[in-house]
Scaffold this active site. Structure first.
Site, mmCIF file in Angstrom:
data_model
loop_
_atom_site.group_PDB
_atom_site.id
_atom_site.type_symbol
_atom_site.label_atom_id
_atom_site.label_comp_id
_atom_site.label_asym_id
_atom_site.label_seq_id
_atom_site.Cartn_x
_atom_site.Cartn_y
_atom_site.Cartn_z
ATOM 1 N NE ARG A 20 -3.892 -0.060 2.400
ATOM 2 C CZ ARG A 20 -3.992 0.916 2.975
ATOM 3 N NH1 ARG A 20 -3.431 0.785 4.507
ATOM 4 N NH2 ARG A 20 -4.750 1.979 3.016
ATOM 5 C CB SER A 65 0.204 4.855 3.631
ATOM 6 O OG SER A 65 -1.056 5.343 3.147
ATOM 7 C CB THR A 105 5.126 -16.153 2.574
ATOM 8 O OG1 THR A 105 4.612 -17.282 3.187
ATOM 9 C CG2 THR A 105 6.175 -15.951 3.075
ATOM 10 C CD GLU A 159 8.104 -12.742 -0.717
ATOM 11 O OE1 GLU A 159 7.525 -11.402 -1.207
ATOM 12 O OE2 GLU A 159 7.882 -13.763 -1.070
#
Lengths: 210, 435
Positions: free
Chosen positions: A113, A115, A138, A140
């Site tokens: 995202r 932000s 998962t 990273e």
């Protein structure tokens, strides 16, 4: 292939849709907030995997010991309301709080995202979610910024962009796949590719004899 | 002549060191961040304050005291040392309250069960040990000597579990029984059951006959024999009440967990504190029959149910002494009263088979597609008790036999999957409650 918009996403997740065709993102804590115009926001789970640097010599895809990497990783849990501090240039594996099930006619990409991206957080590098995949994703996690970042489980850190395939795939991601129904971050299974390294070695020997 | 000054100074310093070790234990500070363990820490601090006061009192009076009194102060300082060292048993509890080895799903399941069984939210702290057992207000026995009044607030409950079973999520229902001990104690339930039957003339006559025969058999007074039988009766009734609290709160998953873990011991042996397992299984089955759970179990695990009914519960315990014969008789007499007391205690906290029937359709619809069963079509969370029972049915599917019941808690993958479902379902339920 086309990107699903909000209305399509809601229809794909409708409980009235048969399970074989249904997109599942669960638990969806706040659908009004999480389902955007063309993506679904995903939250960070409490589970993390960190590498114990002192206990591993390195990762070599030619090593076919499937547990070797797992043995050098430490799994730990950060309770809700507490922070996981990701320091500059630090790498950790996290997972989505949501369990995802992709039907055979849909694929997706998981991306960060904005932000979070603006403070240097990368949440995913292997971003493709195959049709037929089921499990937590998962993440990273890498801090490419200059200051440590506090990551709180439950916060929305990623988003899922879902695409409709040209047609339902006849070979969805299934039981033979590397990562089946994971419920938290999964360590790499690169050792499963050791055979390919061996094949390359054989190929080199064969070529040298030409 | 002994150097009493040095001895007292040594003992006082020793008490302070033990107290400081407890107060300065790093895990204690971590607990203030989270809620788990906070009542335990308050309990420890409460007793330490009492210890401090007693030590300060002795230190103030010792210098001016006569020699005989000084020797008494030295004895008191040794006693305080013993108390402080005894309290060190709480160090691993605090460590595990701060960082539990149990999965979040397991902790949430235990917390929810604690509220259901104990009423007001207690402070449940699971602790790695060598067996399933429990204690609550663990240092309350020191109150009288330290001159402390009883403590108010949430009850700290230590829930011991065997270390190898930390990830055996199918056995989580066993905590229902352990939590039951606090409820039975705080509501005087065992005494309430015994009081009901104490008014029954036949029951009293049987008790008196057993007391007299036992006194003769053991060569002790009637009073001693009576106290012994009454003590065991209270313990046996307590165990039945705890079983009943767990099975009424959780349904058949308690039966499966109980039998999976406990049937490895002989099931027809009479314990000092525990009735024979056969009797306990018989009472569990009787409740499940009464509450219309049997069809659900019979449909999923008919072979196992038949084995539990015909081979386990029906095994007649062989009591040889008069006291145990009476206790076996008493277990049959109190059965209905025990069920009734627990129904009243739990109120609407019992797990209804109709609720499970609604949930299992959704759960199996999802698990058939390897999808985490968390949410109902309405968006609400699936009941954690339904997920637990579905987990048992899933693991026993195609393995409906006694051996599979014993090996079920070894299925790590399924248990981790369903524990994650419990974690997410609890989180969703709380999210909705908070929102």
């Amino acid at each position: 292939m086309s990107l699903l918009r909000k209305e399509d996403l809601q229809a794909a997740m409708d409980p009235a849709t048969p399970m074989s065709e249904r997109l599942v993102v669960t638990p969806m804590l706040d659908p009004d907030v999480q389902i955007g115009p063309a993506t679904i926001d995903l939250r960070l789970s409490s589970d993390f995997l960190l590498t114990r640097r002192a206990e591993g010599s390195g990762i070599d895809p030619a090593n076919d010991d499937r547990r070797a990497v797992e043995r050098t990783q430490e799994r730990f849990t950060v309770p809700l309301g507490e922070a996981f501090w990701l320091h500059p240039r630090q790498f950790a594996l996290g997972a989505t709080l949501e369990f995802i099930r992709m039907p055979p006619h849909l694929g997706a990409y998981v991306v960060g995202r904005s932000s979070w991206g603006r403070i240097g957080l990368i949440v995913a590098t292997a971003i493709m979610v195959q049709p037929g995949y089921h499990g937590a994703l998962t993440l990273e996690l890498v801090n490419e910024g200059e200051t440590p970042i506090a990551l709180y489980p439950g916060l929305r850190v990623a988003q899922l962009a879902v695409h409709r395939l040209t047609d339902k795939t006849g070979s969805p991601y299934e039981a033979k796949a590397k990562y089946v129904s994971p419920i938290g971050p999964e360590a790499t299974k690169l050792a499963w590719d050791a055979q390919e390294v061996n094949k390359m070695k054989q190929l080199r020997r064969a070529l040298s004899q030409l | 002549m002994a150097d009493l000054d040095s001895e007292f100074a040594f003992l006082a310093a020793s008490v302070r060191r033990s107290v400081d070790l407890l107060r300065g234990y790093p895990a204690k500070d971590e607990i203030s961040i989270s809620e788990r363990g906070s009542a335990l820490v308050a309990h420890i601090e409460y007793v330490l304050t009492g210890l401090d006061a007693k030590l300060a009192e002795a230190e103030a009076s010792f210098p001016a005291a006569a020699r005989v009194e000084r020797q008494e102060y030295i004895k008191r300082a040794r006693l305080l040392n013993g108390f402080a060292r005894f309290m060190h048993k709480s160090l691993p509890w605090m460590a595990e309250a701060a960082r539990s080895p149990l999965a979040l799903g397991a902790l949430y399941f235990i917390d929810e069960l604690a509220v259901r069984i104990c009423g007001a939210k207690p402070d449940a702290v699971p602790n790695s040990a060598n067996e399933y057992s429990t204690e609550w207000w663990p240092f309350q026995r020191l109150f009288a000597t330290l001159g402390l009044p009883d403590q108010a607030g949430p009850i700290p409950i230590i829930l011991n579990f065997p270390i190898p079973e930390a990830q055996s999520h199918l056995l989580l229902p066993l905590y229902g029984h352990e939590l039951g001990h606090t409820t039975v104690w705080s509501n005087h339930l065992a005494q309430a059951v015994i009081d009901v039957h104490g008014k029954d003339l036949t029951f009293s006559r049987e008790f008196n006959a057993a007391r007299d025969a036992s006194a003769t058999q053991l060569g002790i007074t009637q009073r001693e024999a009576g106290l012994n039988i009454a003590w065991r009766l209270s313990r046996w009734v307590t165990e039945l009440l705890c079983d009943q609290l767990a099975v009424q709160a959780l349904g058949p998953s308690f039966l499966y967990a109980f039998c999976s873990f406990l049937l490895s011991d002989a099931w027809d042996e009479h314990g000092e504190r525990h009735p024979p397992t056969a009797i306990r299984v018989s009472h569990l089955l009787s409740y499940l029959d009464d509450s219309k759970w049997t069809d659900t179990i019979e449909t999923r695990t008919p072979v196992l149910l038949k084995w539990l009914r015909d081979d386990v519960a029906a095994t007649a315990p062989k009591a040889t002494d008069e006291a145990t014969k009476f206790l076996s008789y008493a277990m049959g007499q109190v059965e209905t009263t025990v069920k009734g007391e627990v129904e009243t205690q739990l109120g609407d906290g019992t797990f209804d088979p109709a609720d499970f029937t609604d949930a299992i359709t959704v759960i199996e619809d999802l698990t058939d597609f390897d999808t985490l069963p968390v949410q109902l079509p309405s968006g609400d969370a699936i009941d954690r008790r339904a997920i637990m029972l579905a987990a048992w049915f899933s693991v026993l599917a195609g393995a409906d036999n006694a051996a599979s019941l014993a090996s079920a808690p070894s299925d790590e993958e399924s248990q981790a999957f369903f524990a994650k479902a419990i974690e997410m379902s609890a989180l969703l339920a709380e999210w909705k409650a908070v929102s």
